[in-house]
Design a protein around this motif. Sequence first.
Motif, mmCIF file in Angstrom:
data_model
loop_
_atom_site.group_PDB
_atom_site.id
_atom_site.type_symbol
_atom_site.label_atom_id
_atom_site.label_comp_id
_atom_site.label_asym_id
_atom_site.label_seq_id
_atom_site.Cartn_x
_atom_site.Cartn_y
_atom_site.Cartn_z
ATOM 1 N N ILE A 177 0.838 -1.205 0.000
ATOM 2 C CA ILE A 177 0.000 0.000 0.000
ATOM 3 C C ILE A 177 0.871 1.252 0.000
ATOM 4 O O ILE A 177 0.611 2.203 -0.745
ATOM 5 N N LYS A 178 1.904 1.262 0.824
ATOM 6 C CA LYS A 178 2.786 2.427 0.865
ATOM 7 C C LYS A 178 3.472 2.654 -0.480
ATOM 8 O O LYS A 178 3.636 3.793 -0.916
ATOM 9 N N CYS A 179 3.828 1.581 -1.157
ATOM 10 C CA CYS A 179 4.447 1.685 -2.477
ATOM 11 C C CYS A 179 3.459 2.298 -3.486
ATOM 12 O O CYS A 179 3.827 3.172 -4.265
ATOM 13 N N LYS A 180 2.218 1.843 -3.455
ATOM 14 C CA LYS A 180 1.206 2.381 -4.363
ATOM 15 C C LYS A 180 0.905 3.844 -4.052
ATOM 16 O O LYS A 180 0.662 4.637 -4.964
ATOM 17 N N GLU A 181 0.925 4.203 -2.774
ATOM 18 C CA GLU A 181 0.714 5.606 -2.413
ATOM 19 C C GLU A 181 1.818 6.483 -2.999
ATOM 20 O O GLU A 181 1.554 7.586 -3.478
ATOM 21 N N ARG A 182 3.054 5.980 -2.960
ATOM 22 C CA ARG A 182 4.163 6.737 -3.570
ATOM 23 C C ARG A 182 3.975 6.855 -5.077
ATOM 24 O O ARG A 182 4.275 7.890 -5.671
ATOM 25 N N GLU A 183 3.441 5.795 -5.690
ATOM 26 C CA GLU A 183 3.208 5.826 -7.131
ATOM 27 C C GLU A 183 2.139 6.854 -7.496
ATOM 28 O O GLU A 183 2.291 7.610 -8.459
ATOM 29 N N VAL A 184 1.065 6.908 -6.718
ATOM 30 C CA VAL A 184 0.011 7.907 -6.953
ATOM 31 C C VAL A 184 0.589 9.302 -6.792
ATOM 32 O O VAL A 184 0.335 10.196 -7.620
ATOM 33 N N LEU A 185 1.393 9.515 -5.764
ATOM 34 C CA LEU A 185 2.017 10.816 -5.542
ATOM 35 C C LEU A 185 2.908 11.200 -6.724
ATOM 36 O O LEU A 185 2.871 12.339 -7.193
ATOM 37 N N ARG A 186 3.671 10.239 -7.233
ATOM 38 C CA ARG A 186 4.545 10.507 -8.381
ATOM 39 C C ARG A 186 3.727 10.880 -9.607
ATOM 40 O O ARG A 186 4.047 11.831 -10.320
ATOM 41 N N LEU A 187 2.622 10.171 -9.845
ATOM 42 C CA LEU A 187 1.767 10.496 -10.982
ATOM 43 C C LEU A 187 1.148 11.888 -10.831
ATOM 44 O O LEU A 187 1.051 12.641 -11.799
ATOM 45 N N ARG A 189 -9.561 0.061 -2.238
ATOM 46 C CA ARG A 189 -10.017 -1.313 -1.983
ATOM 47 C C ARG A 189 -9.017 -2.048 -1.094
ATOM 48 O O ARG A 189 -9.402 -2.743 -0.151
ATOM 49 N N GLU A 190 -7.734 -1.899 -1.399
ATOM 50 C CA GLU A 190 -6.707 -2.555 -0.593
ATOM 51 C C GLU A 190 -6.695 -2.028 0.834
ATOM 52 O O GLU A 190 -6.542 -2.787 1.780
ATOM 53 N N TRP A 191 -6.837 -0.711 0.989
ATOM 54 C CA TRP A 191 -6.868 -0.112 2.323
ATOM 55 C C TRP A 191 -8.007 -0.690 3.144
ATOM 56 O O TRP A 191 -7.855 -0.994 4.325
ATOM 57 N N TYR A 199 -7.148 -4.214 4.151
ATOM 58 C CA TYR A 199 -5.998 -4.164 5.053
ATOM 59 C C TYR A 199 -6.412 -3.736 6.463
ATOM 60 O O TYR A 199 -6.003 -4.346 7.450
ATOM 61 N N LEU A 200 -7.239 -2.722 6.560
ATOM 62 C CA LEU A 200 -7.670 -2.237 7.875
ATOM 63 C C LEU A 200 -8.466 -3.300 8.632
ATOM 64 O O LEU A 200 -8.293 -3.473 9.840
ATOM 65 N N ARG A 201 -9.322 -4.041 7.900
ATOM 66 C CA ARG A 201 -10.080 -5.123 8.535
ATOM 67 C C ARG A 201 -9.135 -6.196 9.084
ATOM 68 O O ARG A 201 -9.268 -6.626 10.234
ATOM 69 N N GLU A 202 -8.181 -6.635 8.266
ATOM 70 C CA GLU A 202 -7.258 -7.691 8.684
ATOM 71 C C GLU A 202 -6.321 -7.223 9.796
ATOM 72 O O GLU A 202 -5.986 -7.978 10.699
ATOM 73 N N ARG A 203 -5.906 -5.972 9.722
ATOM 74 C CA ARG A 203 -5.021 -5.440 10.758
ATOM 75 C C ARG A 203 -5.722 -5.407 12.112
ATOM 76 O O ARG A 203 -5.138 -5.773 13.134
ATOM 77 N N GLU A 204 -6.981 -5.008 12.121
ATOM 78 C CA GLU A 204 -7.729 -4.977 13.376
ATOM 79 C C GLU A 204 -7.997 -6.386 13.888
ATOM 80 O O GLU A 204 -7.970 -6.626 15.094
ATOM 81 N N ARG A 205 -8.235 -7.331 12.980
ATOM 82 C CA ARG A 205 -8.407 -8.735 13.389
ATOM 83 C C ARG A 205 -7.108 -9.249 14.021
ATOM 84 O O ARG A 205 -7.133 -9.903 15.068
#
Length: 141
Positions: free
Chosen positions: A17-27, A68-70, A73-79
């Motif tokens: 997710i962090k990698c994709k966030e960097r990609e969105v920022l770059r775009l 969608r990934e977030w 991810y948030l559901r699984e992280r809380e679990r």
Amino acid sequence: MTGREYLNQIRDTDLNIKCKEREVLRLQQDIMYLQALDYSKDIVSGGQPITFEDKIANIDALSNELMREWSGYLRERERARFLINAISSAKQKAVLIDRYINCYTWEKVAELIGCSVQNIHNLHKRAIRNFEVIFKKVDSI
């Protein structure tokens, strides 16, 4: 899936997710710094030029995928946090949360808990064994 694989999957998803966030920022930065076309230069044929609209569409598609990934991810992280909190040892909980939920390095985890890296690894082994028991119980339900 083992408990350790489950925790590593959460850590890997965080990194992805962090990698994709960097990609969105770059775009987004690419769009902000688009340069005007210089029509006085020779035109090179071949390939499709990327238009402003293409870049916007790429950002939109990647942003939707990221949301969608977030959500998952948030559901699984809380679990995972819930399952980790079932462990009785406070230090074992801290090791697992700092390593897999907060995504810290072993050195940072050791610093935060106040142990050597070797002791953190030993504590982690015990924590993983305890987590496996809890994970298997919940996963079999």
